[in-house]
Write an enzyme that holds these catalytic residues in place. Structure first.
Site, PDB file in Angstrom:
ATOM      1  N   TYR A   1     -36.416  19.278  38.748  1.00  0.00           N
ATOM      2  CA  TYR A   1     -35.749  20.246  37.852  1.00  0.00           C
ATOM      3  C   TYR A   1     -36.715  21.351  37.427  1.00  0.00           C
ATOM      4  CZ  TYR A   1     -32.891  21.575  33.724  1.00  0.00           C
ATOM      5  OH  TYR A   1     -32.144  22.242  32.776  1.00  0.00           O
TER       6      TYR A   1
ATOM      7  N   LYS B   1     -36.285  25.242  38.187  1.00  0.00           N
ATOM      8  CA  LYS B   1     -36.153  26.218  37.103  1.00  0.00           C
ATOM      9  C   LYS B   1     -37.278  27.255  37.132  1.00  0.00           C
ATOM     10  CE  LYS B   1     -32.306  24.972  35.068  1.00  0.00           C
ATOM     11  NZ  LYS B   1     -31.088  25.743  35.397  1.00  0.00           N
TER      12      LYS B   1
ATOM     13  N   ARG C   1     -17.777  23.147  30.685  1.00  0.00           N
ATOM     14  CA  ARG C   1     -18.252  22.513  29.439  1.00  0.00           C
ATOM     15  C   ARG C   1     -19.628  23.074  29.064  1.00  0.00           C
ATOM     16  NH1 ARG C   1     -20.013  16.618  32.015  1.00  0.00           N
ATOM     17  NH2 ARG C   1     -22.197  17.204  32.306  1.00  0.00           N
TER      18      ARG C   1
ATOM     19  N   ASP D   1     -17.960  24.544  44.608  1.00  0.00           N
ATOM     20  CA  ASP D   1     -19.299  23.949  44.595  1.00  0.00           C
ATOM     21  C   ASP D   1     -20.283  25.080  44.923  1.00  0.00           C
ATOM     22  OD1 ASP D   1     -21.690  22.694  45.062  1.00  0.00           O
ATOM     23  OD2 ASP D   1     -20.910  21.260  46.534  1.00  0.00           O
ATOM     24  N   VAL D   2     -21.090  25.468  43.940  1.00  0.00           N
ATOM     25  CA  VAL D   2     -21.972  26.628  44.149  1.00  0.00           C
ATOM     26  C   VAL D   2     -23.017  26.377  45.243  1.00  0.00           C
ATOM     27  CG1 VAL D   2     -21.700  27.529  41.795  1.00  0.00           C
ATOM     28  CG2 VAL D   2     -23.600  25.956  42.297  1.00  0.00           C
TER      29      VAL D   2
ATOM     30  N   SER E   1     -35.107  27.169  32.324  1.00  0.00           N
ATOM     31  CA  SER E   1     -35.264  26.124  31.309  1.00  0.00           C
ATOM     32  C   SER E   1     -36.708  26.103  30.846  1.00  0.00           C
ATOM     33  CB  SER E   1     -34.907  24.761  31.902  1.00  0.00           C
ATOM     34  OG  SER E   1     -35.359  23.711  31.061  1.00  0.00           O
TER      35      SER E   1
ATOM     36  N   GLY F   1     -20.422  26.656  36.340  1.00  0.00           N
ATOM     37  CA  GLY F   1     -20.643  25.478  35.494  1.00  0.00           C
ATOM     38  C   GLY F   1     -20.039  25.679  34.118  1.00  0.00           C
ATOM     39  N   ALA F   2     -18.872  26.321  34.071  1.00  0.00           N
ATOM     40  CA  ALA F   2     -18.311  26.770  32.787  1.00  0.00           C
ATOM     41  C   ALA F   2     -17.251  25.846  32.205  1.00  0.00           C
ATOM     42  CB  ALA F   2     -17.743  28.183  32.939  1.00  0.00           C
TER      43      ALA F   2
END
Ligand SMILES: NC(=O)c1ccc[n+]([C@@H]2O[C@H](COP(=O)([O-])OP(=O)(O)OC[C@H]3O[C@@H](n4cnc5c(N)ncnc54)[C@H](O)[C@@H]3O)[C@@H](O)[C@H]2O)c1
Length: 255
Positions: free
Chosen positions: A156, A160, A18, A65-66, A144, A15-16
């Site tokens: 989410y 997390k 941005r 796509d991870v 998170s 996801g690097a």
């Protein structure tokens, strides 16, 4: 550097293209790591790769796509071939699909679980033979503050919190091989992800930030570099006795 210390080798940041991932990639490159800048769209990684190479570092763009097993595995193979055997993995790729439970679709649930949890699992499983073989490695997972509960984020928040359990178990399993596994749980960080949240709430980003700031002890909201600094600490050779931890980077006491 003493003779027993590790020289930086190859790191993978997911996801690097941005946001936080881009800041982590830039920071690790500054520390001397060759960085695989991995994101869904390979062309979207070009800017970060260019910044790193312009600054004298080494980086390659990897489209993957991870959440997809074959894609995650071939991405790691590509990194080995094009950049070198990786010993650092930062599982940062993420999405949000916020909604109150009664409005949350099964797809909203599955998509979030797949990117955060399945993605971290697939990427770590694909890379771990290299870390074990090297008898040295660093895995840093993005959790998170939402793991502690956040309205509208049942999916989410669960993912997390799951990342934290995943982190602690891997710290136990991989510890004997010189591999540390830690999690960073950011609070509010200014990125496109939080800008999109403001947009969903139909609020100007500056207004949203002001509202959030009222609940933060620090005199400012977070920026991606705050997280990148924490990643740099966990990756450092000197942090070898710190594993299975969750570090809240939230401008105040959480956790
Ligand atoms: N911004 C915050 O306030 C905040 C707070 C806590 C945690 N986080 C976490 O930090 C990480 C980065 O967040 P951000 O704010 O930079 O988000 P962002 O939306 O700006 O960037 C996320 C990146 O992940 C990529 N991505 C999404 N799905 C992917 C997949 N399946 N495979 C590969 N790449 C994929 C996206 O394309 C994007 O480039 C996420 O895990 C997020 O949950 C962010």
């Amino acid at each position: 550097m003493s003779s027993t210390e590790r020289a930086p080798g190859t790191a993978v940041v997911t996801g690097a293209a941005r946001g936080i991932g881009a800041a982590v990639a830039r920071r690790l490159a500054q520390e001397g790591w060759a960085v695989a800048v991995l994101d869904l769209d390979e062309s979207a990684c070009a800017g970060v790769v260019q910044e790193i190479t312009d600054a004298g570092g080494r980086a390659v763009a990897v489209g993957a796509d991870v959440a997809d097993e074959a894609s995650a595995e071939s991405a790691v193979t590509r990194v080995v071939d094009e950049l070198g055997v990786p010993t650092v993995l930062v599982n940062n790729a993420g999405i949000t699909r916020d909604n109150l439970l009664f409005k949350m679709t099964t797809a909203d649930w599955d998509d979030v679980m797949n990117v955060h949890l399945r993605g971290a699992f697939l990427m770590t499983r694909a890379i771990q033979p290299h870390l074990v073989e090297a008898r040295w490695g660093r895995v840093v997972n993005l959790s998170s503050s939402s793991a502690l509960g956040n309205r509208g984020q049942a999916n989410y928040s669960a993912a997390k919190a799951g990342v934290q359990g995943f982190t602690k178990t891997l710290a136990i399993e991989l510890g004997k091989f010189g591999v540390t596994v830690n999690a960073i749980a950011p609070g509010f960080i200014e990125t496109e992800m939080t800008a999109a949240t403001a947009e969903r709430l139909r609020m100007p980003f500056e207004e949203f930030k002001k509202q959030i700031l009222a609940a933060i002890a620090a005199p400012r909201t977070g920026v991606p570099e705050d997280v990148a600094n924490a990643v740099a600490f966990f990756v450092d050779d000197a942090a070898g006795y710190v594993s299975g931890q969750v570090l809240y980077v939230a401008g105040g006491p959480l956790g």
